[in-house]
Motif scaffolding. Structure first.
Motif, PDB file in Angstrom:
ATOM      1  N   ILE A   6       0.963  -1.276   0.035  1.00 44.49           N
ATOM      2  CA  ILE A   6       0.208   0.160  -0.174  1.00 44.49           C
ATOM      3  C   ILE A   6       0.538   1.225   0.110  1.00 44.49           C
ATOM      4  CG2 ILE A   6      -1.436   0.803   1.599  1.00 44.49           C
ATOM      5  CD1 ILE A   6      -2.840  -1.368  -0.282  1.00 44.49           C
ATOM      6  N   VAL A   7       0.654   2.155  -0.473  1.00 42.16           N
ATOM      7  CA  VAL A   7       1.368   3.362  -0.556  1.00 42.16           C
ATOM      8  C   VAL A   7       1.153   4.068   0.281  1.00 42.16           C
ATOM      9  CG1 VAL A   7       1.793   5.404  -2.051  1.00 42.16           C
ATOM     10  CG2 VAL A   7       0.932   3.602  -3.817  1.00 42.16           C
ATOM     11  N   ILE A   8       2.045   4.881   0.828  1.00 40.60           N
ATOM     12  CA  ILE A   8       1.886   4.996   2.763  1.00 40.60           C
ATOM     13  C   ILE A   8       2.601   6.607   1.890  1.00 40.60           C
ATOM     14  CG2 ILE A   8       1.607   3.358   4.197  1.00 40.60           C
ATOM     15  CD1 ILE A   8       4.512   4.461   4.391  1.00 40.60           C
ATOM     16  N   GLY A   9       3.402   7.271   0.964  1.00 41.01           N
ATOM     17  CA  GLY A   9       3.756   8.747   0.724  1.00 41.01           C
ATOM     18  C   GLY A   9       4.731   8.230  -0.253  1.00 41.01           C
ATOM     19  N   ILE A  10       5.423   9.404  -0.480  1.00 42.11           N
ATOM     20  CA  ILE A  10       5.788   9.985  -2.273  1.00 42.11           C
ATOM     21  C   ILE A  10       5.933  11.112  -1.439  1.00 42.11           C
ATOM     22  CG2 ILE A  10       5.427  10.921  -4.601  1.00 42.11           C
ATOM     23  CD1 ILE A  10       3.039   9.663  -5.026  1.00 42.11           C
ATOM     24  N   GLU A  11       7.815  10.863  -1.839  1.00 42.16           N
ATOM     25  CA  GLU A  11       8.716  12.156  -1.250  1.00 42.16           C
ATOM     26  C   GLU A  11       9.020  12.989  -2.881  1.00 42.16           C
ATOM     27  OE1 GLU A  11      12.209   9.824   0.739  1.00 42.16           O
ATOM     28  OE2 GLU A  11      10.924   9.607   2.502  1.00 42.16           O
ATOM     29  N   GLY A  12       8.843  13.805  -2.611  1.00 39.54           N
ATOM     30  CA  GLY A  12       9.132  14.921  -3.647  1.00 39.54           C
ATOM     31  C   GLY A  12       9.038  15.830  -3.458  1.00 39.54           C
ATOM     32  N   GLY A  13       9.335  16.727  -4.161  1.00 36.18           N
ATOM     33  CA  GLY A  13       7.681  18.499  -5.226  1.00 36.18           C
ATOM     34  C   GLY A  13       6.985  17.942  -5.211  1.00 36.18           C
ATOM     35  N   HIS A  14       6.030  19.058  -5.773  1.00 35.03           N
ATOM     36  CA  HIS A  14       4.975  18.828  -6.109  1.00 35.03           C
ATOM     37  C   HIS A  14       4.836  18.728  -7.499  1.00 35.03           C
ATOM     38  CE1 HIS A  14       2.258  20.530  -4.406  1.00 35.03           C
ATOM     39  NE2 HIS A  14       1.730  22.185  -4.899  1.00 35.03           N
ATOM     40  N   GLY A  15       5.954  18.844  -8.845  1.00 33.58           N
ATOM     41  CA  GLY A  15       5.826  17.722 -10.071  1.00 33.58           C
ATOM     42  C   GLY A  15       6.044  15.975  -9.470  1.00 33.58           C
ATOM     43  N   MET A  16       6.924  15.571  -9.104  1.00 31.46           N
ATOM     44  CA  MET A  16       6.933  14.277  -8.465  1.00 31.46           C
ATOM     45  C   MET A  16       5.802  13.952  -8.106  1.00 31.46           C
ATOM     46  SD  MET A  16       9.059  11.650  -8.453  1.00 31.46           S
ATOM     47  CE  MET A  16      10.981  12.238  -8.445  1.00 31.46           C
ATOM     48  N   VAL A  17       5.200  14.350  -7.086  1.00 30.79           N
ATOM     49  CA  VAL A  17       3.399  14.272  -7.013  1.00 30.79           C
ATOM     50  C   VAL A  17       2.841  13.957  -7.229  1.00 30.79           C
ATOM     51  CG1 VAL A  17       1.931  14.275  -5.206  1.00 30.79           C
ATOM     52  CG2 VAL A  17       4.276  15.026  -4.217  1.00 30.79           C
ATOM     53  N   ASN A  18       2.771  15.272  -8.628  1.00 31.47           N
ATOM     54  CA  ASN A  18       1.959  15.107  -9.699  1.00 31.47           C
ATOM     55  C   ASN A  18       2.174  14.179 -10.640  1.00 31.47           C
ATOM     56  OD1 ASN A  18      -0.269  17.146  -8.554  1.00 31.47           O
ATOM     57  ND2 ASN A  18       1.960  18.919  -9.816  1.00 31.47           N
ATOM     58  N   ARG A  19       3.022  14.308 -11.150  1.00 28.86           N
ATOM     59  CA  ARG A  19       3.861  12.824 -12.124  1.00 28.86           C
ATOM     60  C   ARG A  19       2.825  11.332 -11.619  1.00 28.86           C
ATOM     61  NH1 ARG A  19       3.512  10.604 -16.201  1.00 28.86           N
ATOM     62  NH2 ARG A  19       4.941   9.449 -17.448  1.00 28.86           N
ATOM     63  N   LEU A  20       3.146  11.795 -10.208  1.00 25.47           N
ATOM     64  CA  LEU A  20       2.647  10.032  -9.957  1.00 25.47           C
ATOM     65  C   LEU A  20       1.421  10.133 -10.393  1.00 25.47           C
ATOM     66  CD1 LEU A  20       5.496   9.003  -7.324  1.00 25.47           C
ATOM     67  CD2 LEU A  20       4.981   7.873  -9.647  1.00 25.47           C
ATOM     68  N   SER A  21       0.415  10.907  -9.439  1.00 25.34           N
ATOM     69  CA  SER A  21      -0.861  11.003  -9.402  1.00 25.34           C
ATOM     70  C   SER A  21      -1.722  10.542 -10.901  1.00 25.34           C
ATOM     71  CB  SER A  21      -1.784  12.359  -8.735  1.00 25.34           C
ATOM     72  OG  SER A  21      -2.512  12.644  -8.530  1.00 25.34           O
ATOM     73  N   LEU A  80      -0.555   8.919 -13.023  1.00 28.93           N
ATOM     74  CA  LEU A  80      -0.274   7.525 -12.966  1.00 28.93           C
ATOM     75  C   LEU A  80      -0.860   6.627 -12.086  1.00 28.93           C
ATOM     76  CD1 LEU A  80       3.724   7.279 -13.591  1.00 28.93           C
ATOM     77  CD2 LEU A  80       1.507   6.682 -15.745  1.00 28.93           C
ATOM     78  N   GLY A  81      -1.486   7.139 -11.744  1.00 25.72           N
ATOM     79  CA  GLY A  81      -2.958   6.393 -10.536  1.00 25.72           C
ATOM     80  C   GLY A  81      -1.636   5.773  -8.723  1.00 25.72           C
ATOM     81  N   ILE A  82      -0.346   6.374  -8.985  1.00 28.27           N
ATOM     82  CA  ILE A  82       0.195   6.373  -7.378  1.00 28.27           C
ATOM     83  C   ILE A  82      -0.229   7.205  -6.193  1.00 28.27           C
ATOM     84  CG2 ILE A  82       2.399   5.475  -7.093  1.00 28.27           C
ATOM     85  CD1 ILE A  82       2.863   4.584  -9.557  1.00 28.27           C
ATOM     86  N   ILE A  83      -0.643   6.929  -5.513  1.00 30.61           N
ATOM     87  CA  ILE A  83      -1.039   8.469  -4.746  1.00 30.61           C
ATOM     88  C   ILE A  83      -1.190   7.265  -3.529  1.00 30.61           C
ATOM     89  CG2 ILE A  83      -2.976   9.692  -5.812  1.00 30.61           C
ATOM     90  CD1 ILE A  83      -5.436   8.173  -5.216  1.00 30.61           C
ATOM     91  N   PRO A  84      -1.654   8.109  -2.005  1.00 32.23           N
ATOM     92  CA  PRO A  84      -1.386   7.343  -0.319  1.00 32.23           C
ATOM     93  C   PRO A  84      -2.464   6.511  -0.844  1.00 32.23           C
ATOM     94  CG  PRO A  84      -0.377   9.568  -0.947  1.00 32.23           C
ATOM     95  CD  PRO A  84      -0.881   9.082  -2.143  1.00 32.23           C
ATOM     96  N   GLY A  85      -2.754   5.076  -0.135  1.00 27.31           N
ATOM     97  CA  GLY A  85      -3.943   4.391  -0.081  1.00 27.31           C
ATOM     98  C   GLY A  85      -4.140   3.624  -1.130  1.00 27.31           C
TER      99      GLY A  85
END
Length: 74
Positions: free
Chosen positions: A8-23, A25-30
């Motif tokens: 289970i994804v519990i968090g993403i380390e990185g800036g807005h760009g990293m979080v937005n890119r992974l988001s 792709l459907g990779i978000i906490p939970g």
């Protein structure tokens, strides 16, 4: 994670760009993800999220913090 292991994804380390890119792709906490494969020597990592396979660079994959699921894995 080992190939075939779920977490289970519990968090993403990185800036807005990293979080937005992974988001996007459907990779978000939970979200539950499963590692499909990875290459030797820091190559791409393939994961499954929402029944879709996604290939990520080794560096980007390293920013995803997960909690390994207990129980049966794919």
């Amino acid at each position: 994670m080992q190939s075939g292991q779920s977490a289970i994804v519990i968090g993403i380390e990185g800036g807005h760009g990293m979080v937005n890119r992974l988001s996007t792709l459907g990779i978000i906490p939970g979200k539950k993800i499963t590692k499909i494969s990875s290459m030797v020597m820091r190559g791409p990592v393939t994961i499954e999220v929402d029944r879709t396979q996604v290939a990520l660079g080794f560096g980007m994959a390293g920013h995803i913090m997960v909690q390994i699921s207990n129980g049966l894995n794919k």
